[in-house]
Design a protein around this motif. Sequence first.
Motif, PDB file in Angstrom:
ATOM      1  N   GLU A 165       0.824  -1.193   0.000  1.00 59.15           N
ATOM      2  CA  GLU A 165       0.000   0.000   0.000  1.00 59.15           C
ATOM      3  C   GLU A 165       0.868   1.256   0.000  1.00 59.15           C
ATOM      4  OE1 GLU A 165      -3.408   0.219   2.424  1.00 59.15           O
ATOM      5  OE2 GLU A 165      -3.627  -1.932   2.608  1.00 59.15           O
ATOM      6  N   GLN A 166       0.323   2.334  -0.493  1.00 61.40           N
ATOM      7  CA  GLN A 166       0.900   3.670  -0.461  1.00 61.40           C
ATOM      8  C   GLN A 166       2.281   3.741  -1.111  1.00 61.40           C
ATOM      9  OE1 GLN A 166       0.588   5.220   3.538  1.00 61.40           O
ATOM     10  NE2 GLN A 166      -1.594   4.805   3.638  1.00 61.40           N
ATOM     11  N   TRP A 167       3.294   3.248  -0.416  1.00 64.06           N
ATOM     12  CA  TRP A 167       4.665   3.408  -0.890  1.00 64.06           C
ATOM     13  C   TRP A 167       5.078   2.313  -1.863  1.00 64.06           C
ATOM     14  CZ3 TRP A 167       6.351   7.998   0.656  1.00 64.06           C
ATOM     15  CH2 TRP A 167       5.726   8.570   1.779  1.00 64.06           C
ATOM     16  N   MET A 168       4.479   1.155  -1.792  1.00 65.27           N
ATOM     17  CA  MET A 168       4.749   0.029  -2.698  1.00 65.27           C
ATOM     18  C   MET A 168       6.253  -0.253  -2.842  1.00 65.27           C
ATOM     19  SD  MET A 168       1.837   0.344  -5.680  1.00 65.27           S
ATOM     20  CE  MET A 168       2.358   1.930  -6.304  1.00 65.27           C
ATOM     21  N   MET A 169       6.955  -0.241  -1.711  1.00 66.25           N
ATOM     22  CA  MET A 169       8.391  -0.525  -1.738  1.00 66.25           C
ATOM     23  C   MET A 169       8.679  -2.027  -1.676  1.00 66.25           C
ATOM     24  SD  MET A 169       9.721   2.416  -2.129  1.00 66.25           S
ATOM     25  CE  MET A 169      11.465   2.285  -1.740  1.00 66.25           C
ATOM     26  N   GLU A 170       7.714  -2.795  -1.180  1.00 69.00           N
ATOM     27  CA  GLU A 170       7.753  -4.265  -1.128  1.00 69.00           C
ATOM     28  C   GLU A 170       8.767  -4.822  -0.127  1.00 69.00           C
ATOM     29  OE1 GLU A 170       8.237  -5.646  -5.169  1.00 69.00           O
ATOM     30  OE2 GLU A 170       6.091  -5.434  -5.555  1.00 69.00           O
ATOM     31  N   LYS A 171       9.927  -4.186  -0.004  1.00 63.16           N
ATOM     32  CA  LYS A 171      10.964  -4.705   0.879  1.00 63.16           C
ATOM     33  C   LYS A 171      11.368  -3.656   1.912  1.00 63.16           C
ATOM     34  CE  LYS A 171      12.787  -7.789  -2.684  1.00 63.16           C
ATOM     35  NZ  LYS A 171      13.983  -8.186  -3.457  1.00 63.16           N
ATOM     36  N   ALA A 172      12.134  -4.114   2.907  1.00 59.91           N
ATOM     37  CA  ALA A 172      12.581  -3.239   3.990  1.00 59.91           C
ATOM     38  C   ALA A 172      13.785  -2.407   3.545  1.00 59.91           C
ATOM     39  CB  ALA A 172      12.947  -4.075   5.212  1.00 59.91           C
ATOM     40  N   PRO A 173      14.065  -1.299   4.250  1.00 58.44           N
ATOM     41  CA  PRO A 173      15.209  -0.451   3.873  1.00 58.44           C
ATOM     42  C   PRO A 173      16.544  -1.193   3.849  1.00 58.44           C
ATOM     43  CG  PRO A 173      13.797   0.722   5.405  1.00 58.44           C
ATOM     44  CD  PRO A 173      13.283  -0.676   5.332  1.00 58.44           C
ATOM     45  N   PHE A 174      16.739  -2.161   4.758  1.00 53.42           N
ATOM     46  CA  PHE A 174      18.024  -2.868   4.761  1.00 53.42           C
ATOM     47  C   PHE A 174      18.142  -3.849   3.596  1.00 53.42           C
ATOM     48  CE2 PHE A 174      15.277  -4.985   7.967  1.00 53.42           C
ATOM     49  CZ  PHE A 174      15.092  -6.223   7.361  1.00 53.42           C
ATOM     50  N   GLU A 175      17.018  -4.115   2.903  1.00 51.01           N
ATOM     51  CA  GLU A 175      17.056  -4.998   1.737  1.00 51.01           C
ATOM     52  C   GLU A 175      17.299  -4.216   0.442  1.00 51.01           C
ATOM     53  OE1 GLU A 175      14.068  -8.607   2.396  1.00 51.01           O
ATOM     54  OE2 GLU A 175      13.101  -6.695   2.891  1.00 51.01           O
ATOM     55  N   ILE A 176      16.728  -3.008   0.366  1.00 52.27           N
ATOM     56  CA  ILE A 176      16.894  -2.178  -0.833  1.00 52.27           C
ATOM     57  C   ILE A 176      17.226  -0.740  -0.407  1.00 52.27           C
ATOM     58  CG2 ILE A 176      15.527  -3.527  -2.486  1.00 52.27           C
ATOM     59  CD1 ILE A 176      13.108  -1.753  -1.730  1.00 52.27           C
ATOM     60  N   PRO A 177      18.355  -0.531   0.244  1.00 49.96           N
ATOM     61  CA  PRO A 177      18.678   0.800   0.770  1.00 49.96           C
ATOM     62  C   PRO A 177      18.729   1.878  -0.304  1.00 49.96           C
ATOM     63  CG  PRO A 177      20.598  -0.646   0.810  1.00 49.96           C
ATOM     64  CD  PRO A 177      19.422  -1.500   0.517  1.00 49.96           C
ATOM     65  N   ALA A 178      19.217   1.530  -1.487  1.00 44.90           N
ATOM     66  CA  ALA A 178      19.341   2.539  -2.546  1.00 44.90           C
ATOM     67  C   ALA A 178      17.969   3.064  -2.964  1.00 44.90           C
ATOM     68  CB  ALA A 178      20.074   1.947  -3.745  1.00 44.90           C
ATOM     69  N   ALA A 179      16.950   2.189  -3.025  1.00 44.74           N
ATOM     70  CA  ALA A 179      15.606   2.617  -3.420  1.00 44.74           C
ATOM     71  C   ALA A 179      15.010   3.564  -2.387  1.00 44.74           C
ATOM     72  CB  ALA A 179      14.716   1.402  -3.618  1.00 44.74           C
ATOM     73  N   TYR A 180      15.212   3.272  -1.109  1.00 49.63           N
ATOM     74  CA  TYR A 180      14.707   4.164  -0.062  1.00 49.63           C
ATOM     75  C   TYR A 180      15.410   5.522  -0.112  1.00 49.63           C
ATOM     76  CZ  TYR A 180      11.669   0.804   2.273  1.00 49.63           C
ATOM     77  OH  TYR A 180      10.631  -0.043   2.570  1.00 49.63           O
ATOM     78  N   ASP A 181      16.716   5.492  -0.300  1.00 49.77           N
ATOM     79  CA  ASP A 181      17.454   6.760  -0.396  1.00 49.77           C
ATOM     80  C   ASP A 181      17.026   7.548  -1.626  1.00 49.77           C
ATOM     81  OD1 ASP A 181      18.831   6.248   1.906  1.00 49.77           O
ATOM     82  OD2 ASP A 181      20.666   5.571   0.930  1.00 49.77           O
ATOM     83  N   ARG A 182      16.823   6.847  -2.727  1.00 49.85           N
ATOM     84  CA  ARG A 182      16.496   7.483  -4.000  1.00 49.85           C
ATOM     85  C   ARG A 182      15.167   8.223  -3.944  1.00 49.85           C
ATOM     86  NH1 ARG A 182      17.505   3.118  -6.816  1.00 49.85           N
ATOM     87  NH2 ARG A 182      15.333   2.416  -6.959  1.00 49.85           N
ATOM     88  N   ASN A 183      14.260   7.802  -3.033  1.00 50.29           N
ATOM     89  CA  ASN A 183      12.928   8.401  -2.949  1.00 50.29           C
ATOM     90  C   ASN A 183      12.693   9.200  -1.675  1.00 50.29           C
ATOM     91  OD1 ASN A 183      11.122   7.261  -5.333  1.00 50.29           O
ATOM     92  ND2 ASN A 183      12.480   5.602  -4.690  1.00 50.29           N
ATOM     93  N   SER A 184      13.747   9.477  -0.918  1.00 47.77           N
ATOM     94  CA  SER A 184      13.613  10.220   0.340  1.00 47.77           C
ATOM     95  C   SER A 184      14.002  11.680   0.142  1.00 47.77           C
ATOM     96  CB  SER A 184      14.493   9.605   1.429  1.00 47.77           C
ATOM     97  OG  SER A 184      13.980   8.354   1.828  1.00 47.77           O
ATOM     98  N   PRO A 185      13.088  12.618   0.366  1.00 46.12           N
ATOM     99  CA  PRO A 185      13.406  14.037   0.194  1.00 46.12           C
ATOM    100  C   PRO A 185      14.613  14.495   1.007  1.00 46.12           C
ATOM    101  CG  PRO A 185      11.049  13.745   0.456  1.00 46.12           C
ATOM    102  CD  PRO A 185      11.673  12.414   0.722  1.00 46.12           C
ATOM    103  N   ILE A 186      14.739  13.974   2.222  1.00 48.04           N
ATOM    104  CA  ILE A 186      15.794  14.466   3.107  1.00 48.04           C
ATOM    105  C   ILE A 186      17.185  14.179   2.548  1.00 48.04           C
ATOM    106  CG2 ILE A 186      16.118  12.436   4.591  1.00 48.04           C
ATOM    107  CD1 ILE A 186      15.906  14.475   6.978  1.00 48.04           C
ATOM    108  N   ARG A 187      17.317  13.176   1.698  1.00 46.64           N
ATOM    109  CA  ARG A 187      18.610  12.831   1.117  1.00 46.64           C
ATOM    110  C   ARG A 187      19.078  13.871   0.111  1.00 46.64           C
ATOM    111  NH1 ARG A 187      18.541  10.174   4.948  1.00 46.64           N
ATOM    112  NH2 ARG A 187      18.770   7.907   5.149  1.00 46.64           N
ATOM    113  N   PHE A 188      18.138  14.700  -0.363  1.00 46.89           N
ATOM    114  CA  PHE A 188      18.486  15.688  -1.387  1.00 46.89           C
ATOM    115  C   PHE A 188      18.176  17.112  -0.926  1.00 46.89           C
ATOM    116  CE2 PHE A 188      17.026  11.725  -3.348  1.00 46.89           C
ATOM    117  CZ  PHE A 188      18.160  11.350  -4.065  1.00 46.89           C
TER     118      PHE A 188
END
Length: 883
Positions: free
Chosen positions: A775-798
């Motif tokens: 739902e909502q974010w549709m990331m499917e996996k946890a941050p430690f499994e796909i850290p690059a995807a979480y970083d790529r979509n996090s406003p605070i990183r940019f």
Amino acid sequence: MLLKIIMPASTYFLLKNRILLSFFILPLVACPLWGQDWQKKHLSAKDYHLWSTMELHRPSSDGRWISYSLIYQNDFDTLFVRNSLNGKTFSFAKGKEGFFLKKNSYVTLADNKLFLLSLDTGNTITIDNVSEYAVSLATEKLIILQKTAKGENILRIKNFAGQTLKEILTVAQFSLSPKGGYLLYRTDNETNDSLILLNLRSSSNGLTVLEKEQISNFQSAWQKEDQTVSFVTGINDRTEKTLYYFNIEDKKLKKFEPSLVSGFPENTMITSDIFRKLLVSEDSQRIFFALKKKKIKTEINKTPSVEIWNANDKWIYPQQIKEGQSENAVNLGIWLPLENRFSVLTSEEYPKIMLTGKQEYAILSNPKDYEPQFDNEGPRDFYILNLKTFEKKIFLEKQSSDNSLLIPSPSGKYIVYFRDNSWWVYDIQSQTHRNLTEKSGRKFTAAQRILSPEIPCGIAGWTQDDKEIIIYGEYDLWAFNNDGNNYRLLTNGHQSKTVFRLAKISSKKGVDYLYDGLNSEILDLSKSHYLTATANDGKSGFYKLDSGKAPFKLVLKDSYTDQFQSSSIDDTFFYTEQKFDLPPSLVVYNKKQTKTVYQSNPQHEKYYWGHSELIEFSNSKKELLKGVLIYPAHYDPAKKYPMIVYIYEKQSDKLHYYRNPSLLNENGFNISVYAAQGYFVLLPDIKLEKMQPGISALDCVSAAVAKIISMDIVKKDKIGIAGHSFGGYESSFIITQSTLFSAAVASGSITDLNSFYYTVGKQSGKPDMWRFKTEQWMMEKAPFEIPAAYDRNSPIRFADKIQTPVLLWTGKEDQIVDPKQSIEFYLALRRASKKSIMLLYPKENHLITDAKNQKDVAGRMLQWFNYFLKDDKSIDWITKGLQ
């Protein structure tokens, strides 16, 4: 020619004393003035209080009269009763929804006064000091509980002409049976209390059901045909109650004695509970009632308290607290009064319960079955319990816990459920499962909810005796035989992409729940049914479905229609119709024609207003999307205007929504206000992609803005963006990747997907990671499994990439999105020396509810955009905050 207005004298003087009469009359007399050549003027905040919201109520059975309420922001609400043929109107200040009676009359309660109105003559009988009333249509009687001049309670029974038929002193409570034939009331004497049953169809005195006991309070449940009644008596909710059963035909009272039945748990008492309400089965054989543990006094533990969060707990500690500790749980018990048998139905092992139609079986489940898991609600095993033999069997394993996807049939023969992309039916007697929809080869899911994957479209109901089940497809209604072998398509919406649904009577009651399940509706397909229709181009209206025929179009307009209300007369119904630039109007459909009965907010015509337009655009994947473009009020094609892009997910369905101008908005943003202030407002649809919530939002919004820029109507260097909650996240992310926007507002927003994944929702007590799987974010996996995807979509990183001035705001007590998300983003922007201001509102949740704060945040958002998009540099708090 002005409409004739008739109102009770008490209402007139009340209005006069408030010096509001002229304002009050305006909506009533304005219909004939609609469309006159007003000298239009610009809308300002001092005018907003003139607007009201219209709420329809049930019409008279003959379709000649309709009642509705106008609700104002200053709480000066009024009930109206209006003739659909000639416009004759009656009004009741602070009136509650009333009843159309036989004898062409109407009754309503307003400010503790009961008004009985003759619709023919306009004569009104006023009864003062009324605390409660009920209407028995079957016996044509009014039951009225009121206070005498001495402060004593008196029950008066009147006919529909207002004549008193019976007066009963010292009545404290009453309960009217479903069919309206009987009245159970409690007398409150100094010596003793009594419960008395009165037959409203006869003139005889009532039958004393219970006396010489300390009743003090009672709650009742009736068998639906008025055959029996059950009630619990007790002093208050904290004390133990007593349960009774009374058979009206043989006049026998039975008392439940816990000590005389086997299996009654120790240290347990009968209670009253809104979620475990008292219920009598259809055959009067079973009484369902609430039970809870008695509180035991324990010594005060003087050692410091500590929360223990165990790794192997089914639920984390906060969720367990939110859901309720098992020792404090209210359970459901069952009493078979004719056999004097008893059983506890729910327990710590099986805390959730549904009942089948006719209440012969219970469906039990435990939400913890497959915990810990990381969806919003985990699957469960479902058991069926025979309420005669109390034999329990499992019939579904690892099934979705969504109660809209598992629904018992009305006659109690079947249980329908959705699984593996199909609707199935379970036959209770044969204990067999059958796939209903697989053979049709059609799709029965759609994007039904915002920020959610496709889900089943739902069940419309069953035909008599559970022979067929009516299932919604993406566009159509289907009828499936209960054996799954035969089915038929009832509508043809798939051809034109028109969504058909049964037209339900508009009501405040909402979903029809029974304990933890849903009730099903019985539909007679041999009779005509009204359907709502929503076309792909934004049109909406109503169709008629006759047996064996294709749906027949009655109304389909380029507008938004809702609040359906049907009369007893065939082909006569009421509804409201609105467009962005047309306030809701009350319309009657009669004899193949529509007629406007009342036009709300007639003052609208005095002001310049914008209009809405459906636009289409394509994202980078060449997928065709829609959006809504709102034009500025008093639009001049020779000029270019600034524009605000307000985002969330799908918004094209709001093409024709009329918005009352107001500063009292829970999210701080009002489209009509911005249009009046000379802004375009764009509401683009956003198609979210898996593992790319921010990137896909950027893609869609950029494409939508490019489409508007190509129309050469906006100042491309004066475009702002705003959003709340998930829209706040999207706004925050987009400005880290794009320089399209000259100003931004991000409220209640998520700014760091990593930390939000590991946040506990304060409202639910659940880990917020459920939002990230499907739902909502549709990331499917946890941050430690796909850290690059979480970083790529996090406003605070940019944060260091942002070139857009951004205003952040949030409630300090936000229970949905932790306010730390906004605070962290503000600190990142501050560290990167970016232009930003943050507003934190104490004692506010995810949405702003305090009127003073609503005005403040709405005003500041508008000032923020005026500062950057209209170059209004006179706003000191912004200049000071960004120097």
